[in-house]
Every structure is written in structure tokens, then in C-alpha cells.
Scaffold this motif. Sequence first.
Motif, PDB file in Angstrom:
ATOM      1  N   ASP A 171      -2.829  46.256  73.824  1.00 26.29           N
ATOM      2  CA  ASP A 171      -3.145  47.494  74.128  1.00 26.29           C
ATOM      3  C   ASP A 171      -2.673  47.796  75.439  1.00 26.29           C
ATOM      4  O   ASP A 171      -2.792  47.105  76.480  1.00 26.29           O
ATOM      5  CB  ASP A 171      -4.692  48.005  73.914  1.00 26.29           C
ATOM      6  CG  ASP A 171      -4.767  48.006  72.513  1.00 26.29           C
ATOM      7  OD1 ASP A 171      -4.103  48.534  71.811  1.00 26.29           O
ATOM      8  OD2 ASP A 171      -5.846  47.431  72.283  1.00 26.29           O
ATOM      9  N   ARG A 198       4.436  48.482  66.858  1.00 23.68           N
ATOM     10  CA  ARG A 198       3.423  47.709  65.792  1.00 23.68           C
ATOM     11  C   ARG A 198       4.365  47.665  64.626  1.00 23.68           C
ATOM     12  O   ARG A 198       5.359  48.543  64.274  1.00 23.68           O
ATOM     13  CB  ARG A 198       2.265  48.277  65.600  1.00 23.68           C
ATOM     14  CG  ARG A 198       1.537  48.619  67.100  1.00 23.68           C
ATOM     15  CD  ARG A 198      -0.067  48.863  66.584  1.00 23.68           C
ATOM     16  NE  ARG A 198      -0.759  49.296  67.825  1.00 23.68           N
ATOM     17  CZ  ARG A 198      -1.486  48.592  68.702  1.00 23.68           C
ATOM     18  NH1 ARG A 198      -1.381  47.216  68.307  1.00 23.68           N
ATOM     19  NH2 ARG A 198      -2.156  49.007  69.713  1.00 23.68           N
ATOM     20  N   LYS A 218      -5.644  58.521  73.981  1.00 22.18           N
ATOM     21  CA  LYS A 218      -4.924  57.383  73.639  1.00 22.18           C
ATOM     22  C   LYS A 218      -6.106  56.194  73.342  1.00 22.18           C
ATOM     23  O   LYS A 218      -5.657  55.235  72.999  1.00 22.18           O
ATOM     24  CB  LYS A 218      -4.025  56.806  74.839  1.00 22.18           C
ATOM     25  CG  LYS A 218      -2.954  57.712  75.034  1.00 22.18           C
ATOM     26  CD  LYS A 218      -1.856  56.956  75.672  1.00 22.18           C
ATOM     27  CE  LYS A 218      -0.299  56.988  75.400  1.00 22.18           C
ATOM     28  NZ  LYS A 218       0.678  56.398  75.877  1.00 22.18           N
ATOM     29  N   GLN A 229      -9.247  54.117  72.354  1.00 25.85           N
ATOM     30  CA  GLN A 229     -10.119  53.841  71.202  1.00 25.85           C
ATOM     31  C   GLN A 229     -11.166  52.954  71.433  1.00 25.85           C
ATOM     32  O   GLN A 229     -10.726  51.998  72.259  1.00 25.85           O
ATOM     33  CB  GLN A 229      -9.196  53.462  70.108  1.00 25.85           C
ATOM     34  CG  GLN A 229      -7.920  54.311  69.560  1.00 25.85           C
ATOM     35  CD  GLN A 229      -7.230  53.420  68.474  1.00 25.85           C
ATOM     36  OE1 GLN A 229      -7.576  52.957  67.702  1.00 25.85           O
ATOM     37  NE2 GLN A 229      -5.797  53.640  68.634  1.00 25.85           N
ATOM     38  N   ASP A 255      -9.967  49.318  71.757  1.00 28.50           N
ATOM     39  CA  ASP A 255      -9.061  48.939  72.789  1.00 28.50           C
ATOM     40  C   ASP A 255      -9.956  47.851  73.955  1.00 28.50           C
ATOM     41  O   ASP A 255      -9.673  46.783  74.432  1.00 28.50           O
ATOM     42  CB  ASP A 255      -8.537  49.806  73.729  1.00 28.50           C
ATOM     43  CG  ASP A 255      -7.583  50.871  73.152  1.00 28.50           C
ATOM     44  OD1 ASP A 255      -7.210  50.603  71.878  1.00 28.50           O
ATOM     45  OD2 ASP A 255      -7.261  52.030  73.559  1.00 28.50           O
TER      46      ASP A 255
HETATM   47 MG    MG Z   1      -3.515  52.398  71.402  1.00 28.21          MG
END
Ligand code: MG
Length: 272
Positions: free
Chosen positions: A71, A127, A196, A198, A201
Motif C-alpha cells: 500500500d 494489482r 484512499k 482502508q 492498509d
Molecule cells: Mg489502497
Amino acid sequence: MPNTDYTPWYVSPKRPCQLSDFDTEPPSKGQSTESELEDHLVDMGEKLDKLQSTLHAAKTRGLLVVFQGMDTSGKDGVIRSVFTHVSPLGVRAEAFGVPTDLESRHDFLWRIHAKAPARGEMVIFNRSHYEDVLVTRVRGMIDEETCQQRYNNILHFESLLHNAGISVLKCYLHISKSEQKKRLQARLDDPRKHWKLQPSDFDDRELWPQFTQAYEEALSATSTPESPWYVVPADSKPYRDSFVAGLIVQTLENMKLKTPKPTFDLSKVKLT
Ligand code: MG
Ligand code: AMP
């Protein structure tokens, strides 16, 4: 940078990959200034635009660029910077998050194959199928045997693409744990960046050594001369962007793409 030999950052399939052997910082020898890196990025962006145009016209080859990294390693940022000079008609970017219910009832490559490039296309993955041997492994969602099977599935899948004329270029954006701390803090400090963040992270940061090991194994198991992994020093954003742009340009140049010849006699055309 333009004619850089990227071999030192190539993950050799012959020996196990140790990420600690790779710097997260730009090499100190012959270091470029920020403005030199910016100029280089613009040059590479313009080259990329021309090469993409030929790729599209020729329709003999395709390119898939995969971005993976912890991340905040800069997957979104590098895509924005490197592809700003390319016609939006010429690239397609795809992001992969937690599989939907339907996706998770299919084989793990189902959703990936559906988004793979055709000949004539350049596709970017933010990803990818690698999440299926990384986060799933670290979080104990798959066992060791499944992980080994998936490495083989990935090797076969990428070789299938290669045989169809699609090159796969894989970039691991390599940041240090301390750089990640700075970037997470910057996101916490900026309300415009809160979306952004979460909870995963912060959980994943606690699992840094486990993620590092999973990456090392995945990179070693799946780097091949045809579908190579590169470990991109990503603590410096200008260096990271310039590096990736140069690497993609080199990959496209190595394809020796040619604009197709006209299919009819142009000398007979009379414009009225
Ligand atoms: Mg992210
Ligand atoms: P972001 O890239 O910030 O939008 O986050 C996407 C999230 O989806 C990350 O936490 C990934 O680890 C997660 N993710 C992506 N692919 C998979 C997968 N195949 N299985 C489980 N989690 C995944």
C-alpha cells in the motif's frame, strides 16, 4: 536513463529473490536531478505515445504492464505520471480489488484473462492475478499447495499470452517501511486522501515481513525472460516514474514494431 541497462533490477529466475538486496532509493552513482528526471519522463512519454500508435496500427503484438507493491507504493501515481502523454484511445487501465461473489466462484484467472490485452492493445493492471498468491497467502485464505499450483497456473497463463504475441512486463514498486509510514501519515493528514485509506492498509503494515516473504517467493517463482519482474526503486516518485517510463519504452522498442504497408495502391488515389 534513456538507454539504461535495467538488468540490475531484473529478478533472475535462477536464484531466490531477496528484496533487501534491492535499493528502494535511486542509485547514488550518476544521480539525476529532479528536473532532469522530469525532462526524461516527458521524452519517454512522447516516445511511448508514438510506439503505442505503431502497436495499434500493426496489431501484431500487445503489451500488459502489471503493477504490484505494498500500500502507498505508488501504483496509482506511476500510472497517472507515465501515461499522461499517451492518447487515452491507446491505453486501458484495469484495477483489481477484492473479488466479487461471482469472481470468487470462478478460477482466479477468469477475471484477469477477460481484461488481458488483444494484439494492438496496451493494458495496465493496477494489482493483478498476483494478489491471488500474495494477500490470499499472507491472510491464510489459501494453503501452500494451492499457492504452488497457482504459481504454475500463472506461468502457463503468461506463456499463453506470450505465444499469442502479448508481452507481460511486471513492476514491483519497492518502498521502504519508513517511506510507507510517511505516506500513510500524509494520507491521514489530508482529508482529500482519507477515501484512499482502508483498515487493511494498517493491518497489512503489521504484516510487512510476511508480505515481503510472499513477494520474494512469488517474484522468484514467476519471473521469466519472456515475462520479467523488475524491482523498481520507488521511494523517490520522480525516479520511479522515469524508471518505469524508460522500461516500458525499451520493452516496446524491443518488439521492433512496424507500421503496416497500405493495402491498396495509394498512387492511384485522385483527390477531387
Ligand atoms: Mg489502497
Ligand atoms: P486498492 O488497490 O487500494 O483499491 O485496494 C484493493 C484491495 O483489494 C487490496 O487490499 C487488495 O489486497 C485487495 N485484493 C485485490 N485482489 C484480491 C484478491 N484476489 N483476493 C483478495 N483481496 C484482493
